[in-house]
Design an enzyme around this catalytic site. Structure first.
Site, PDB file in Angstrom:
ATOM      1  CD  GLU E  39      -3.113  -1.003   2.123  1.00  0.00           C
ATOM      2  OE1 GLU E  39      -3.085  -0.087   2.959  1.00  0.00           O
ATOM      3  OE2 GLU E  39      -4.015  -1.859   2.084  1.00  0.00           O
ATOM      4  CG  HIS E 130      -1.590   7.864 -28.342  1.00  0.00           C
ATOM      5  ND1 HIS E 130      -0.440   7.633 -29.057  1.00  0.00           N
ATOM      6  CD2 HIS E 130      -2.563   7.115 -28.938  1.00  0.00           C
ATOM      7  CE1 HIS E 130      -0.698   6.762 -30.033  1.00  0.00           C
ATOM      8  NE2 HIS E 130      -1.968   6.441 -29.971  1.00  0.00           N
ATOM      9  CE  LYS E 192       5.845  -3.831 -38.330  1.00  0.00           C
ATOM     10  NZ  LYS E 192       6.090  -3.545 -36.900  1.00  0.00           N
ATOM     11  NE  ARG E 194      -0.136 -10.654 -41.308  1.00  0.00           N
ATOM     12  CZ  ARG E 194       0.802 -10.829 -40.362  1.00  0.00           C
ATOM     13  NH1 ARG E 194       1.808 -11.651 -40.565  1.00  0.00           N
ATOM     14  NH2 ARG E 194       0.694 -10.191 -39.222  1.00  0.00           N
ATOM     15  CB  THR E 223       8.113  -2.987 -27.751  1.00  0.00           C
ATOM     16  OG1 THR E 223       7.490  -2.725 -29.018  1.00  0.00           O
ATOM     17  CG2 THR E 223       7.035  -3.314 -26.735  1.00  0.00           C
ATOM     18  N   GLY E 225       9.803  -1.711 -31.534  1.00  0.00           N
ATOM     19  CA  GLY E 225       9.747  -2.556 -32.724  1.00  0.00           C
ATOM     20  C   GLY E 225       9.379  -1.779 -33.989  1.00  0.00           C
ATOM     21  CB  THR E 226       6.499   0.379 -34.763  1.00  0.00           C
ATOM     22  OG1 THR E 226       5.553  -0.597 -34.371  1.00  0.00           O
ATOM     23  CG2 THR E 226       5.974   1.163 -35.953  1.00  0.00           C
TER      24      THR E 226
END
Lengths: 316, 316, 316, 316, 316, 316
Positions: E39, E130, E192, E194, E223, E225-226
Site C-alpha cells: 500500500e 497520444h 506496415k 502483410r 517496445t 519494434g515499429t
C-alpha cells in the site's frame, strides 16, 4: 486581483456597448462565426485566465442559435481557465415552458438551466423571469431583477391621475399587483374566455376600469395577440386611455402590426431584446436596462451587496 | 418481476391504509422511532431488495421531523437495494419558499427537492404543489396531481346556481381561473391592501360577487387569516353564501377558531394532511385523495400511462 | 480580500459569543424564525457576497430541527454568493448511526454528510466525531478536533496519583488508550454483559482498578445509563474515586438524575452542546472549546496551518 | 430476464472457481494482460449486455495493480452495457487508511470507494472491512459480511473449555467482544506500550488469561509482528494455549516466519486472499468464504433477502 | 495571496529539480512510502492550506503504481484544503487506450481522466497526449503542450538539407505533417502490412525518401519494434540517414537493444519519463521539457496567458 | 417486459421509416413544432412509461436547431418516465471541434456529449464519429459503427482491378488504411500545402496513384473543396479514375456544384443525413445505413451482443 472582463454574444451588442460605457470597461473581443454547415465557432481573443468574466447574451429568437452560442462560449471560458464565469441573460428564453402543463411534456426552462450549469456558468444575472420560481431551477446563485420599478418611475413622471393597473391574464395578476401597490393604484384583471361553445373568445374585464387610464403590464410581448385584444377590450369597457408595458419585446409573427392597430396610446418596452429597426413604432418607448445591469455587474465584481438595488422588495 | 411494496412514514397512516385497501396491497412494516435524544431511527422490517417501493409521507407539520424521517427512510431503502424508490408526498411542505422574494433568502422548496434526490428517491408523486414550477426543481420524474377537479365534482353534485369562483389573493388567480373554467362560472379576486398609511388592511373584491354563491379556493389553509377574512369580505360585498375549498389542511395556530367564526357556510378539505380530532368542525367536509393516489400507484407500478388521470388538462 | 464573517444558528449562542470575543469579530445577524406551521425561515441580515463565512451550529437535540435549520442557512448562503462557506459543528448529531449494524438500516451519519454537502458547505470543522471514519463520509475538507487533550490538561493540573483510564465499553477502548497514553497511565475496559439467560446485565471490569482513581472517558453522555452504571461498578471493584469525562453533554431523558445519584465524584463536560440551567449539577465542570474553535477559525480564515493545534497526534 | 454472469479478476482464481461450482454458473472469460510497458489491458470475451454481472477481485497485494485492474474491468463492463455491475471484494485493501490520523494525510479507503463508484460499480459485496464505517464511504449499496461466526463455528466444534477471546489491540476490542459474546466467553485486551522513555514496547494484558485457552482475533495479519508478539505475551502471562484467528492473510514481509516461531498453536485464516504455497505453515488452517459468497451472489441475483445470512446480528 | 508550492511524486525527481531551479521555488517535501503490504502512504510535510499547488508526476511504468500514487497525493491535497490543485503529467499513461477498438473493451484513457478528476485535480498540464482528443476527456481545464517544436529547433540548428519527415504509421500522419510544415519539408508515411497471407509484415514507404535525410517522428517509443523497423526500411528504400524523434521514452522490453542495432543515426528524446542509466545509448540525445514546464507553471500561477507559448499553432 | 418504442426527431424521417419497416415496429408519434418566437415545443403523443425508447436524430445542419430539439425530446422522455432512453445519432455534428487546436477554443464535441448526457440519454448509437475518441467523451455506453465496410462491399461488387485508397488529408490516413487493408489494396495520402509564401496551396500526392483507380475516402463532405480538389489532383497525377466515398453528406455552401464539376466519376454517400432533392447529382450513389441501424436497435433492445456486427474489427 481578478480583473473584470466584459464579453457579449452576438445578441445584445448595443446593450453591451451601453453597459461597457457605464462601467468604463471595454468589451473584450470574442470571435463568433457560423461555419457554412451552420456550426457555431467561438474563440476568445483575449486572455481570461483567472479573470472575472461577464458574458451578456439574451436567449431571444432565434433562441436555439443564441442559446447554443452561449453554451459554447461558456465551454471555451471554462477550458480557458476563466476565474469566475458570470452570465448576464437579460431575456431568458423558454421561460414559459416552466412546468408540465399536460402529460409527456418537457420542462424546457429547467433543461436550459441544467445546460447553462453543465456548460460552466458560476452565476446567472437576469431580468423578469417568466416566473420567479425559475431561480430555483439553478443551484448556482441567480441575481434576478424586475423591470416594473422602471415602468413605475416612468409613469410617476407623467403624473397621470386616476390610473388602474391591468393584468392581461390571471397568470400575471400577482406581478400586476406588485406594480399597483408600488404605484398605489387599484388593479383589474382580464379573463379571456369562450362565453359558450362555438363562440369566439371574449375578454372579460374583472374589476373597474371605466373612465380610467389603464396600464396593461406583462413580462413578454410575443405574438401580441393577447395584449392588443386586452387593450381594445379596456377601451370598449370605458377606459379613457390604455398604456402597455412589457419587459421583453419578443414581437414575433405580425406582433408589430397588431400593436400598431390596437387602441393603446403608448407601448413601453425595455432593451433586454434588441429591437430590429423594422419593428419600431412611433408609439413605442424603450427604457434601457443598461444602467441597472452596469450597477449589478460592478457590485458583483467588487463583492458589494446587491440588496440596495432591490428597493421595491419591501412592497412584495 | 418487481413486486409493489407499500410503506408509510409516520404522518399519513389513515390515508395509507385507505390506499392499501384500494390497491389490495398490505402496508409493509417499517420500524420508526425517536430515540430519547430526538434522533430518528428507521429499520425496514421486510425485504425490499429489487422491489418497486412506494413510500407515503407528507412533509406536513412538524415539517422538519417529517422531512428528516422521509430522508432517513430513503437512505435505508437505497442501501437495502430497493429496485425503484417512489415517494408519494401528498403535501409538499416548504412549497411557499419557492423563490427569493427578498435578498439573501434561501429557496427552501428547491433545497428540499435536492435533499430528497440526494437521499435516493427515483420518482416523486405529489398533489397541488404551491406552484407548478416546483416540478422543475427536480430532475427525477414528478407526477403532479391537482385537487380542484375533485372540488368541481363535489359542487356539480350540489347543483348550485349563480356561482362565482374567488381567488383569495392574486397569487392564486391563475389556478382559480382553471377551476372557474372547469365549472363554467365567472371569477373574482380579492386584493388585500392598506388603503392608506396607518390604516388597517382591507379586502378589496375585484369582480362581481353580489347575490352570488362564492367559492373561495386555495391550495393551503395555514393560519386561516387570509381565507376567513376573505369569506367575511365576500358576504359584506353582497355574496349570498361562501364556500371555502382548500387542498392542504395545515391549520396552524388558531386557524380552526378563525374558520369556525368566519361566515363561510362550508369548508371543503382533503386528507393530504391528517386532521387531528380537535381540529374538526361541523362545517368541514373532507374529500379523500386515496382513490386517486391508489390509481396513480397502480399505474406507475405496472408502467401504464397516467395521462388518462389528467382529464382536466384540456382546459388549462 | 475576503472578510471573516461569523454566524450562529440557534443552538450555540453562548459558545458563539465566546468565539466571537476571542476572535474580535462580531457575530453577523441572521434572522431565524419558525412559522406557525413549523417551517423554518432564514434571512441573512448582512452582506455575505464574496466573504469567508463561518456558521456555528451543533446538530444537538432537537436534532432534526437543528439540522434542517443548518441546511436552510447553507442554502441561503450559497444563493447569496458567499465566498466560502465553512460549517463549524461542535457536536455532530446522528454520529452513532455510522454503519449498518443489522439488515435494512440507514447510515444516517452518511446521509447527514451528503445533505450538508448538497446544501452548499465547502468545509466542516467538528469536535470528537463518534468515530473518526465519519471524516471520510465527506469529500470536502473536514478539520476534526478531539477534546481529550483538554481533559488531560485538566487532570494534570490536579496532580492526582495512581490513576487508571477506563473505557465504558469496548467501542471506546481505542480512544481511551490515546488518553491513557497521553496521561502515561494504565487503562481498563468495562464489558457490560448478561452473565446468563434471564439474568440482568452486569458490568465486568477488564483490567486493574483497585485502589486507583478511575477516569471514565466517553464522547457522548446520552441517557447516562451506561456511564453511571460504569462509575458505580468501578467503585464496587475497589476504585477509590471515579471521574467522568465526556465531550458532548446530550443528557436526554433522566440522564441528569442518573449522574447525580451515581458514585462519580466529578463530571467533566465541554460546551459543544449548551447545558440548560436545569441540567447543571454541582459536580459538573464545563471546559469550553471556544478558545480552540477561535484559533481554528482564525487559522482557516488566514490560510495558516492547523497542524500545530494537533500536538497530541504524535501519540496516536 | 437478466442472466447471472460470474467473472474474476486475476487475484482470486481459486476462490472464484469454488464459488462458480457452488453456484453451478461457469466463470465467464475475461482477457487480462499486462503490456510490456506495464499497462493493464482488459477485454470481456463474452456478451454482458443487459446481464447481471458479478466480478470477484480482492484488492490484496500488489494492491495498486489489483485495484487498477478492477477499475479497468468496471469501465469495460459499463461501456459494454452490462445490466448491473456487482463487485465482490473479499479483501478491501487500503481499509486501514480510513481516517486522517495526523494532519495532511489522505483518506485512501474513501478515495478507493470513490474510484470504484466512478468506474461504474452498482453494488459492493465485501468481507470484514477494517472498520464497519467504510460501508458509509459508498453511496451505492454495500453488502458487508463478517467472518467471526465462521471462526466461532470452528471453535464450537473443538469443544474447548475455559476460553478467553483476546483483542490484539484496543482498536479491535469492539469486534473481539462480538466474538466473545457469540461464543459466550470472557475477553481480554492487549495494550502494547512503552513502559518508560528509552524502553522497548511491552505487551500489557488487560484482563484475565491465566490457565485459559486464548483466542486472539484480528481482521488482518499483515507483517505479523503485533499478533505474534501478542501470542507470546499471552503464554508468558499464563495462558495455556493460544489460537490466532484472522480473516485476511496479507502476510507481507517475513510474517510467515514470525508466525512460525511464535507460540500460537494454530492459525485460522480464510481464503479472501489466496495463500501462496510458500506461505503455508502446518499450523495454518484455511476456512473458505466460498459458500457464504455463493449464497450471497445467488440471493442478490434473484433479489432475495440477505437478512437470513446475518444471524449473528442479534448479538451486536 | 496564494503561494506557488511545487511537489513531485516519485517518478520525475530530476525533471522536478530542474523545474524548481528555473522557477526559483524549492520542491516542497512529500513523504511517500510503500508499506510492506504494497500500500502507498502519502503525507504532505508542509502546509498547503489555501496555496496554489503544482504536483509533477508522469504516469509512466510502473503505470498503476504511479497513477495510484498520484491519486492518493491528490486526495491528501484536497483534504488538506489546498487552494488550487494543478497536476503536471509530463507523460500521460494509458493514452493509447483512448477508444473502443473492438467490442467490450474499456476506454482506459477516459477512466484515468475520471479518476484524476474524482480525486480532486483542478487542472491538468501535459505534454504530447497520444491523441489531442484526450483533452476532451476532462471537464477541468487541460493545458496541453507538444514537443515537436523543440525537435524542430534542434534540427534547424543542425542545418541539414534535403530532409523528409516520416510518420512511422498512418496514425501519426497528422502530427508528422505539422512537424513537416513547421520545418517546411516534405513528408512520407510508413504502412506496415502483410503482403499476402502467411507472409511476414513489411514496411511499405508511401512517399519519396530516396537520397534524403529522414526524420522519423512519434510520440512514444514503447517496445521500439515499429520505429526501429521503420528506420531500417527507410535506409533500405534509399534514405541517406535516419533520425528518430519521440517525446516519451517508455522503452519497455528490449526496446533499447532494438534501437541500438537499428540503422538510425541518432535518437532524440525528452525527459518526460526519466531514463534509467542502463537505458542510455550513445546515439540518444535528451531534450529537456523543464524550461517549457517552468514557464507554464509560472504563467498559470500568476494568471498570465499561455497563448504565447503556443507559437506553432498558427501552422496547424 | 419493456416494449421497443421508436421515435424520430424532425431530421431523419425517411431513414427512420426504413428502420421502422425493417424492425416491424411503427414510429411512435411525437409532436414537434417551432413556435412563432422560434422556441421548440415537443410533446410525446404516446405512453413511454417504462418502455425501451429509441430516438433517431442526426445533429446535421441546422445543427443548433436539431441538437436543441434532441435535448428537449430527451427531457420530455426523462420526465415521462421512459424506461431506457437510447439516442441514435447517425451523424454527430460538431464532431470536428474535438480538441483545442489553438488557445481559448471550446471543445464543442465534448460540450455536446455533456449536454446529451445531462438531458437524460442512457446510451448513444452513432456512425462514423469524426474521431473515434469522441466515444470517450461520454460516460454512458456508446455503440459506434463505421460505414467503410459498406463502401468496401460496394466496390468488391464492382470487381475493379488496380485500385488505390487515398486519404484526402493526413488526418484521415489511419481510417483510409483500415479501408485499404479490408480491400487489400495499397494507399496514398494527399498533403495540401503552400509550396512557398505567396503561392496558392497545392495538393501533393504522397504515394503511387499512376494508372490506378483511386478511391478517395472521407467521413464528411462539408463544403466539398478539399475532396474535389483532391479528386482533380489525382487525375492530374495520372490516376485513371476517381471515386469519392464519404459517410456524411453535409454538403454546405456550393459543395454540390464543386462535386459536379470535379473529375470524380462517382460519389458514394450514405443517408445518415437526408439529401435534399436539389442536392442530388447523377453521379451520386446513396447507400443506406437503415439495415445496419435496424439490426443494432433490435439487438440492443433484446440485449443481444453487437459484437457480430463489428466483423471488420479483426483488421484494425
Amino acid at each position: 486581483m481578478r480583473k473584470l472582463k466584459l464579453f457579449t454574444g452576438s445578441v445584445n451588442n448595443e446593450l453591451a456597448e451601453k453597459i461597457s460605457m457605464r462601467l468604463g470597461v471595454p468589451l473584450s473581443p470574442l470571435e463568433i462565426k457560423r461555419f457554412k454547415d451552420t456550426e457555431t465557432y467561438v474563440k476568445i481573443k483575449e486572455k481570461v485566465r483567472g479573470e472575472d468574466v461577464f458574458i451578456i447574451q439574451s436567449t431571444s429568437p432565434p433562441v436555439n442559435e443564441n442559446l447554443m452560442e452561449l453554451l459554447i462560449i461558456l465551454d471555451a471560458m471554462k477550458r480557458s481557465s476563466a476565474g469566475r464565469i458570470n452570465v448576464v441573460i437579460p431575456y431568458y428564453g423558454y421561460g414559459r415552458q416552466d412546468r408540465k402543463a399536460t402529460a409527456r411534456e418537457p420542462i424546457t426552462a429547467k433543461l436550459v438551466a441544467n445546460l447553462i450549469t453543465a456548460a460552466g456558468a458560476d452565476r446567472v444575472v437576469t431580468v423578469d423571469l417568466h416566473t420567479d420560481q425559475i431561480q430555483g431551477f439553478f443551484d448556482i446563485p441567480v441575481d434576478h431583477f424586475v423591470a416594473y420599478p422602471l415602468f413605475a418611475d416612468y409613469f410617476k413622471d407623467k403624473k397621470i391621475k386616476n390610473i388602474v393597473a391591468v393584468a392581461p391574464d390571471t397568470g400575471f395578476a400577482k406581478k400586476t399587483r406588485r406594480f399597483a401597490k408600488l404605484m398605489e393604484i387599484p388593479m383589474a384583471i382580464i379573463d379571456k374566455r369562450r362565453p359558450a361553445h362555438n363562440r369566439a373568445e371574449v375578454c372579460f374585464v374583472i374589476g373597474d376600469v371605466k373612465n380610467k387610464t389603464a396600464i396593461l403590464i406583462d413580462d413578454i410581448i410575443d405574438t401580441g395577440g393577447t395584449i392588443s385584444a386586452a387593450a381594445d377590450a379596456l377601451i370598449q369597457k370605458g377606459a379613457d386611455k390604455v398604456y402597455i408595458c412589457a419587459t421583453h419585446a419578443v414581437l414575433s409573427g405580425d406582433a408589430v402590426k397588431k400593436l400598431e392597430v390596437c387602441k393603446a396610446k403608448e407601448i413601453i418596452l425595455t432593451d433586454t431584446i434588441p429591437l430590429a429597426s423594422n419593428k419600431v413604432l412611433k408609439k413605442m418607448k424603450i427604457i434601457s436596462v443598461a444602467s441597472l445591469m452596469a450597477q449589478v455587474i460592478e457590485r458583483i465584481h467588487s463583492n458589494e451587496s446587491l440588496g440596495k438595488l432591490f428597493y421595491w422588495e419591501a412592497l412584495v
